[in-house]
Design a protein around this motif. Sequence first.
Motif, PDB file in Angstrom:
ATOM      1  N   UNK A  55       1.022  -1.524   0.052  1.00 51.25           N
ATOM      2  CA  UNK A  55      -0.014   0.020   0.024  1.00 51.25           C
ATOM      3  C   UNK A  55       0.850   1.573   0.082  1.00 51.25           C
ATOM      4  N   UNK A  56       2.144   1.239   0.852  1.00 46.81           N
ATOM      5  CA  UNK A  56       2.543   2.726   0.424  1.00 46.81           C
ATOM      6  C   UNK A  56       3.608   2.514  -0.353  1.00 46.81           C
ATOM      7  N   UNK A  57       3.885   1.225  -1.333  1.00 51.91           N
ATOM      8  CA  UNK A  57       4.161   1.984  -2.505  1.00 51.91           C
ATOM      9  C   UNK A  57       3.418   2.302  -3.263  1.00 51.91           C
ATOM     10  N   UNK A  58       2.544   2.186  -3.483  1.00 48.67           N
ATOM     11  CA  UNK A  58       0.808   2.812  -4.155  1.00 48.67           C
ATOM     12  C   UNK A  58       0.726   3.558  -3.622  1.00 48.67           C
ATOM     13  N   UNK A  59       0.816   4.222  -2.753  1.00 50.83           N
ATOM     14  CA  UNK A  59      -0.378   5.601  -2.353  1.00 50.83           C
ATOM     15  C   UNK A  59       0.959   6.610  -1.822  1.00 50.83           C
ATOM     16  N   UNK A  60       1.798   6.140  -1.257  1.00 51.36           N
ATOM     17  CA  UNK A  60       2.800   7.390  -0.345  1.00 51.36           C
ATOM     18  C   UNK A  60       2.695   6.511   0.862  1.00 51.36           C
ATOM     19  N   UNK A  61       4.373   7.116   1.822  1.00 50.51           N
ATOM     20  CA  UNK A  61       3.726   6.803   3.025  1.00 50.51           C
ATOM     21  C   UNK A  61       2.497   7.410   4.006  1.00 50.51           C
ATOM     22  N   UNK A  62       2.681   8.539   3.794  1.00 49.21           N
ATOM     23  CA  UNK A  62       2.036   9.655   5.066  1.00 49.21           C
ATOM     24  C   UNK A  62       0.267   8.996   4.211  1.00 49.21           C
ATOM     25  N   UNK A  63       0.107   8.800   3.118  1.00 49.23           N
ATOM     26  CA  UNK A  63      -1.098   7.832   3.677  1.00 49.23           C
ATOM     27  C   UNK A  63      -1.659   6.596   4.108  1.00 49.23           C
ATOM     28  N   UNK A  64       0.147   6.020   3.614  1.00 51.62           N
ATOM     29  CA  UNK A  64      -0.352   4.515   4.565  1.00 51.62           C
ATOM     30  C   UNK A  64      -1.064   5.504   5.781  1.00 51.62           C
ATOM     31  N   UNK A  65      -0.085   5.785   5.867  1.00 52.46           N
ATOM     32  CA  UNK A  65      -0.397   5.623   8.084  1.00 52.46           C
ATOM     33  C   UNK A  65      -1.296   6.471   8.401  1.00 52.46           C
ATOM     34  N   UNK A  66      -1.936   7.091   7.561  1.00 50.17           N
ATOM     35  CA  UNK A  66      -3.103   7.222   7.837  1.00 50.17           C
ATOM     36  C   UNK A  66      -4.383   6.801   7.564  1.00 50.17           C
ATOM     37  N   UNK A  67      -4.377   5.473   6.658  1.00 50.84           N
ATOM     38  CA  UNK A  67      -5.034   4.597   7.160  1.00 50.84           C
ATOM     39  C   UNK A  67      -5.137   3.499   8.108  1.00 50.84           C
ATOM     40  N   UNK A  68      -3.728   3.072   8.576  1.00 45.23           N
ATOM     41  CA  UNK A  68      -3.425   1.736   8.742  1.00 45.23           C
ATOM     42  C   UNK A  68      -4.113   2.801  10.244  1.00 45.23           C
ATOM     43  N   UNK A  69      -3.277   3.620  11.089  1.00 48.14           N
ATOM     44  CA  UNK A  69      -3.464   3.646  11.819  1.00 48.14           C
ATOM     45  C   UNK A  69      -4.637   4.941  12.437  1.00 48.14           C
ATOM     46  N   UNK A  70      -5.903   4.822  10.840  1.00 47.27           N
ATOM     47  CA  UNK A  70      -7.322   4.864  11.272  1.00 47.27           C
ATOM     48  C   UNK A  70      -7.984   3.977  11.795  1.00 47.27           C
ATOM     49  N   UNK A 101      -1.039  -1.949  13.939  1.00 47.47           N
ATOM     50  CA  UNK A 101       0.411  -2.686  14.372  1.00 47.47           C
ATOM     51  C   UNK A 101       1.937  -2.525  13.693  1.00 47.47           C
ATOM     52  N   UNK A 102       1.311  -3.477  12.175  1.00 45.59           N
ATOM     53  CA  UNK A 102       2.228  -3.037  10.830  1.00 45.59           C
ATOM     54  C   UNK A 102       2.487  -1.884  10.204  1.00 45.59           C
ATOM     55  N   UNK A 103       1.434  -1.069  10.848  1.00 44.50           N
ATOM     56  CA  UNK A 103       1.822   0.280   9.791  1.00 44.50           C
ATOM     57  C   UNK A 103       2.681   1.174  10.812  1.00 44.50           C
ATOM     58  N   UNK A 104       3.161   0.619  12.180  1.00 44.48           N
ATOM     59  CA  UNK A 104       3.510   1.374  13.384  1.00 44.48           C
ATOM     60  C   UNK A 104       4.904   0.860  13.173  1.00 44.48           C
ATOM     61  N   UNK A 105       5.241  -0.434  12.811  1.00 37.53           N
ATOM     62  CA  UNK A 105       6.376  -1.347  12.356  1.00 37.53           C
ATOM     63  C   UNK A 105       7.285  -0.514  11.023  1.00 37.53           C
ATOM     64  N   UNK A 106       6.261  -0.689   9.637  1.00 40.21           N
ATOM     65  CA  UNK A 106       6.889   0.128   9.042  1.00 40.21           C
ATOM     66  C   UNK A 106       7.528   1.204   8.601  1.00 40.21           C
TER      67      UNK A 106
END
Length: 217
Positions: A55-70, A101-106
Amino acid sequence: LFVVGIYLFAWLALQVTASIIPFYATFWMGLDSYFLAALLVQGTAIFMMFFVNQISRRLGKQETFYIGIGIWILAQLALFFVQPGQTAILYLLCVVVSFGVATAYVVPWAMLPDVIELDELQTGHRREGVFYAFMTLLQKIGLAGGLFLVGVALEYSGFVSEAPQQPDSALLAIRTFIGPVPMVLLICAVILAKFYPITRQIHEEILLRLTEQGNQE
């Protein structure tokens, strides 16, 4: 500093959750063992890292962080409202939490090379060792901080370690530290991620300028 804050808040939320799960599963949910709940959070997160990376490769790191942490925030809040006997819901939420949790790791670790490259552009020095060592130190701080906060909360709530039944104040503290407390920490991490200045476009510009400098040398 942004990456430090993002990582520390997310990691502290993780450690608070990991520290309180045994008490939540045993004393609030009435389970004989907390092993499966902890395994679903931490073990499933290992497999979730692959999807977070994609997801990070497709959307970007910040966007992935919003999704995962949200998603993680919603799951943590839901755990506060789960009632004894709703074991299936508990286990389902543990799987959902594992994605966060995986988002927080990656993601924070994926942000760190961006910072290293920006530092190299500004200073002319490559200092990976300093940055990675500091992030490892933050892991230790988050672990110690999570254990400390949970310990203090249980102590002041009237928790009795040897008692099979806990007072209502202790049960409320346990539920608060499985839900609202990690939620607030994660919201702080999301706010910092919102203002994180190295976007995908800026990172590409940094790499381009580093390449130009290398060619000139």
